[in-house]
Scaffold this motif. Structure first.
Motif, short mmCIF file in Angstrom:
data_model
loop_
_atom_site.label_atom_id
_atom_site.label_comp_id
_atom_site.label_asym_id
_atom_site.label_seq_id
_atom_site.Cartn_x
_atom_site.Cartn_y
_atom_site.Cartn_z
N LYS A 138 -36.72 -24.00 76.98
CA LYS A 138 -37.98 -24.31 76.32
C LYS A 138 -37.84 -24.10 74.82
O LYS A 138 -37.41 -23.04 74.37
CB LYS A 138 -39.10 -23.42 76.87
CG LYS A 138 -40.45 -23.64 76.21
CD LYS A 138 -41.48 -22.67 76.75
CE LYS A 138 -42.83 -22.85 76.07
NZ LYS A 138 -43.84 -21.89 76.56
N GLU A 140 -40.09 -25.27 71.30
CA GLU A 140 -41.17 -26.04 70.67
C GLU A 140 -40.71 -26.77 69.41
O GLU A 140 -41.32 -27.76 69.01
CB GLU A 140 -42.34 -25.11 70.34
CG GLU A 140 -43.01 -24.53 71.58
CD GLU A 140 -44.19 -23.62 71.24
OE1 GLU A 140 -44.44 -23.44 70.03
OE2 GLU A 140 -44.85 -23.11 72.17
N SER A 141 -39.62 -26.29 68.79
CA SER A 141 -39.18 -26.90 67.53
C SER A 141 -38.41 -28.20 67.76
O SER A 141 -38.55 -29.15 66.99
CB SER A 141 -38.31 -25.92 66.73
OG SER A 141 -37.14 -25.58 67.45
#
Length: 266
Positions: A138, A140-141
């Motif tokens: 995982k 997010e960037s």
């Protein structure tokens, strides 16, 4: 865009490493490898030939990284109590300091399907379960990715072909969800093993490209002339740097040369 470092390293299941990595001259291979990982700052490192005792000691030395993946013979009490099996109960750990949502370890085809191949694999000591480890990371960037890591047969072409086909099928399914990075000791060379060249071409059609590192990666005592350890990344990722992992201390840990790449993720 973010730049990340990916690596693959066969850590060598030597007598020293399978008993924890403490050498007779006072060095600690688990500490050496942990220091290298933390210092280098890998997004993830795909490893091969880590055994249970070495993995535990490595994890104790790591500060920000964790290991993901099961063992080729599993983790039952029976396996742990049979020394000759546990000694070669290797994993294909994916080592990362990122959040991992899910991880699976799948068995690849590994048993010869005719008496001649069975005899040959017994003679060469190559007959053993082969596995592939998958971690859903995982991030997010850059967005979620699948890290996939494996270690394939080194003796029988028929088995290698089956294993490559199985990996292709897995990647074809996974690629519908997230970008994939594939690492591993494939025990095959570009331009020498035609079935591996066909695998590279097939992955290209799925949107993965091989990182072009062709220097020899295993010990001089083996016949291979070029790399048998490889990294595949999405075709739209930009390679900034790539080559053999340059850390003289790792020569104490393994007879392989690791492969790395710095990529800009688009």
């Amino acid at each position: 865009m973010s730049t990340i470092k990916i690596g693959t390293l066969n850590t060598q299941n030597s007598k020293t490493n399978r008993t924890g990595g403490l050498t007779s001259d006072g060095l600690d291979n688990a500490q050496i490898l942990a220091n290298h990982i933390e210092k280098t700052g890998y997004y993830f490192l795909g490893t091969q030939e880590l055994t249970r005792v070495f993995s535990k000691r490595l994890l104790n030395h790591l500060k920000t990284y964790k290991l993901y993946g099961e063992y080729r013979y599993g983790s039952s009490k029976l396996v742990k109590n049979i020394g000759v099996i546990e000694s070669f109960n290797e994993n294909n750990s994916i080592i990362t300091n990122k959040d991992v949502l899910t991880t699976t370890t799948n068995l690849l085809p590994w048993f010869p399907n005719n008496p001649k191949d069975l005899l040959e694999s017994l003679k060469k000591g190559s007959i053993m379960p082969r596995i592939i480890t998958i971690a859903e990371i995982k991030d997010e960037s850059i967005g979620n990715i699948y890290a996939v890591n494996t270690h394939l047969d080194y003796q029988l072409k028929n088995i290698q072909i089956k294993q490559l086909k199985n990996i292709y099928d897995i990647i074809k399914i996974l690629s519908k969800d997230y970008p994939i990075v594939l690492t591993g000791d494939f025990n095959m060379e570009v331009g020498t093993d035609s079935h591996f060249d066909e695998f590279i071409h097939a992955l290209d059609k799925l949107g993965l490209k091989r990182v072009e590192v062709n220097d020899k990666t295993n010990a001089d005592k083996f016949d291979n002339k070029t790399a048998i350890d490889h990294i595949f990344i999405p075709k739209n990722w930009e390679i900034q740097n790539a080559g053999l992992i340059d850390d003289d201390m790792l020569d104490k840990v393994t007879d392989h040369k690791g492969v790395y790449t710095d990529v800009k993720v688009k």
